[in-house]
Design an enzyme around this catalytic site. Sequence first.
Site, short mmCIF file in Angstrom:
data_model
loop_
_atom_site.label_atom_id
_atom_site.label_comp_id
_atom_site.label_asym_id
_atom_site.label_seq_id
_atom_site.Cartn_x
_atom_site.Cartn_y
_atom_site.Cartn_z
N ALA A 121 0.77 -1.24 0.00
CA ALA A 121 0.00 0.00 0.00
C ALA A 121 0.81 1.29 0.00
O ALA A 121 0.30 2.33 -0.43
CB ALA A 121 -0.95 0.00 1.19
N PRO A 123 3.01 4.46 -0.91
CA PRO A 123 2.81 5.45 0.14
C PRO A 123 1.36 5.74 0.51
O PRO A 123 1.10 6.49 1.43
CB PRO A 123 3.46 6.71 -0.45
CG PRO A 123 3.29 6.55 -1.93
CD PRO A 123 3.40 5.08 -2.20
N GLY A 124 0.38 5.16 -0.24
CA GLY A 124 -1.01 5.30 0.20
C GLY A 124 -2.00 5.76 -0.84
O GLY A 124 -3.18 5.94 -0.54
N ARG A 148 8.57 2.41 5.04
CA ARG A 148 7.48 2.80 4.14
C ARG A 148 6.13 2.70 4.86
O ARG A 148 5.20 3.44 4.53
CB ARG A 148 7.50 1.92 2.89
CG ARG A 148 8.61 2.29 1.92
CD ARG A 148 8.75 1.29 0.78
NE ARG A 148 7.54 1.15 0.00
CZ ARG A 148 7.16 1.98 -0.98
NH1 ARG A 148 7.90 3.04 -1.27
NH2 ARG A 148 6.05 1.76 -1.66
N ASP A 170 4.20 -9.22 6.17
CA ASP A 170 4.51 -9.90 4.91
C ASP A 170 3.24 -10.53 4.35
O ASP A 170 2.31 -10.85 5.10
CB ASP A 170 5.56 -10.98 5.17
CG ASP A 170 6.05 -11.63 3.89
OD1 ASP A 170 6.91 -11.03 3.22
OD2 ASP A 170 5.54 -12.72 3.54
N CYS A 240 3.55 -0.71 -12.49
CA CYS A 240 3.97 0.42 -13.31
C CYS A 240 5.12 -0.04 -14.21
O CYS A 240 6.11 0.66 -14.40
CB CYS A 240 4.37 1.62 -12.45
SG CYS A 240 5.61 1.26 -11.19
#
Length: 460
Positions: A121, A123-124, A148, A170, A240
Amino acid sequence: MERKLPEALINNIADIKGFNHRAFETAHYRPQTITSVRFNEKKYEHFQHVPVIKHPQFSLDKQVPWCKYGFYLDERPQFTFDPLLHAGVYYVQEASSMFLWTALQQLFKRDANIKVLDLCAAPGGKSTLLASYFKNALIVSNEVIKTRANILYENITKWGSENVVVTNNDAADFQRLKNYFDLIVVDAPCSGSGLFRKDEDAIDEWSENNVKLCSQRQQRIIADIYPALKHDGILIYSTCSYSQEEDEDIAGWMKAMFKVESIKFNVDASWNIDETNSLRHHCYGYRFWPHKLKGEGFFMCAVQKNETETYTKNSQPSLPKINNKEAALVQPYLLGNDWLFFKQADFFRAIHKQWNNDIALLQKNLYLKKAGINIGEIKGNDLIPHHEFALSTVFNDNIFKIELDEEQALQYLRKKDVVLASTHKGWSLCTYKNFPLGWIKILHNRVNNYYPTEWRIRKE
C-alpha cells in the site's frame, strides 16, 4: 530525457497492442510535466457542507476521465507549502493509477459492507482511493517495509477515514486469515519501466534479469495472499511496468495456477486505454501508454476467485471492553453513537461497532500500526486529544476551532510559535479554509503547538 531507452525493453513490448515505437520514444524524450491530484470527497462534504471540489490556487477544469475526483494541474506547485495537502484535502497521485476508481465502480456498490486489503500500500495512493470509494467497508492497508509503513501511516492519518487499519506484515502472514477478504488489491513491486519519464535513474537500474526477478516475486506475493481471498472475491493486480513478464504473463499465470475467471472492464474508447489479452488463457489486461493518454505507464487486470473448497472458519475474538466511565468521557467528543471504543496502550481508539470482531481478529494475527481513529488519552476527567482525531471527520461540533491564515498555518505546520488573538483557553483545533490541521493548547501566556514533530515542514 537524454538516456537511451533499453533496447531489450523495446523488443519485449514491440508487438503489444497500442505500442508505437516512434511515438513511445518521443513521449519519453520530451519533458514529463503531467501532475494530477485526487480530492477527498468526504472532507469536502463534512467541512464545507457541500461536495463541491475547489482549491484556492489550482485550476480544476481538467478532470482525469476515469476518476471522478481526479484532476490534472497546469503546473506542478510546491505542494509542501500548501496547508490543504497536510490537511488531507487531496492526494498527489499519478493519473493512470486512478483507473482503480473505474474498476471499483464496475465491481462493487459504494455502500458495500465488505472487507478490503491493499497489500502493497505505501505510500497510500490506492488505499486513500479505496477509503474514499467505499462508504461502509473495512480497509486494511498493509506495507511490509517498516520505513514505508511509517509513510503509509502518515498519509492514511491525513486522509482521515475512520474504517482503515494500517498493518506492517509480509504477504504470507495473511494466510492466517483464510477466505477473509472480499477484495484484494496488489499493486506489486515491479521493475518500474512505466516511471522512466518521472525518474531517469530508473533507466540505469532496469535490466532483463530484474524483470525476471520481479516476475518471480510477483507470483510469490500472489500465491501467498491468495488463500485470504474469499470464494467469489476479486483480486486486482497492477504494476507500473511495461514488461509482458510482469503484466499479461502474470494474468495468464493466475488463470493457470488458480481457479479464477478473468474480468473484463468496460472502457470508454476516448480514454485511449488499450485492452490486451495474455498469450496464456487470453486473460484481459488494461495498458496505459504515455504516448496515447495523459498518464504514465501502467497495467491493471482483475480476476474473480471461483474455488469450491471450504476453509476453516476464522475464530471470532472480541476486543476487551473499556469501562463505562471511560466510554462516557470519550463519547461526547464524537459524532453519533455507533462507535466501538477500545484501548491500545494508553490511547482510546474508535471504530464502527460492526467491525468489533474483525479488529480483534486482525489484532490477533497481524501487527497493527493503526486501527480506526486514535481519539487520545484520558487523564483524570480530561481528554488529551491525538493528532489522528484532529484529521478525522468523526469529532463533534462542540470542539473549539480557530481559523488560521496561510502564514499562521505554515508556522503551525513548521511546529513553530503561532501568534493568535483569542480569549479561549485550553485545547483548540486549528483549521485552514475550514479544514482541520491539528491541535494547539492556548494557555495564559503562550500557545503550545502539538503538531507531530516528525511531520513538520523543515523547509523555509
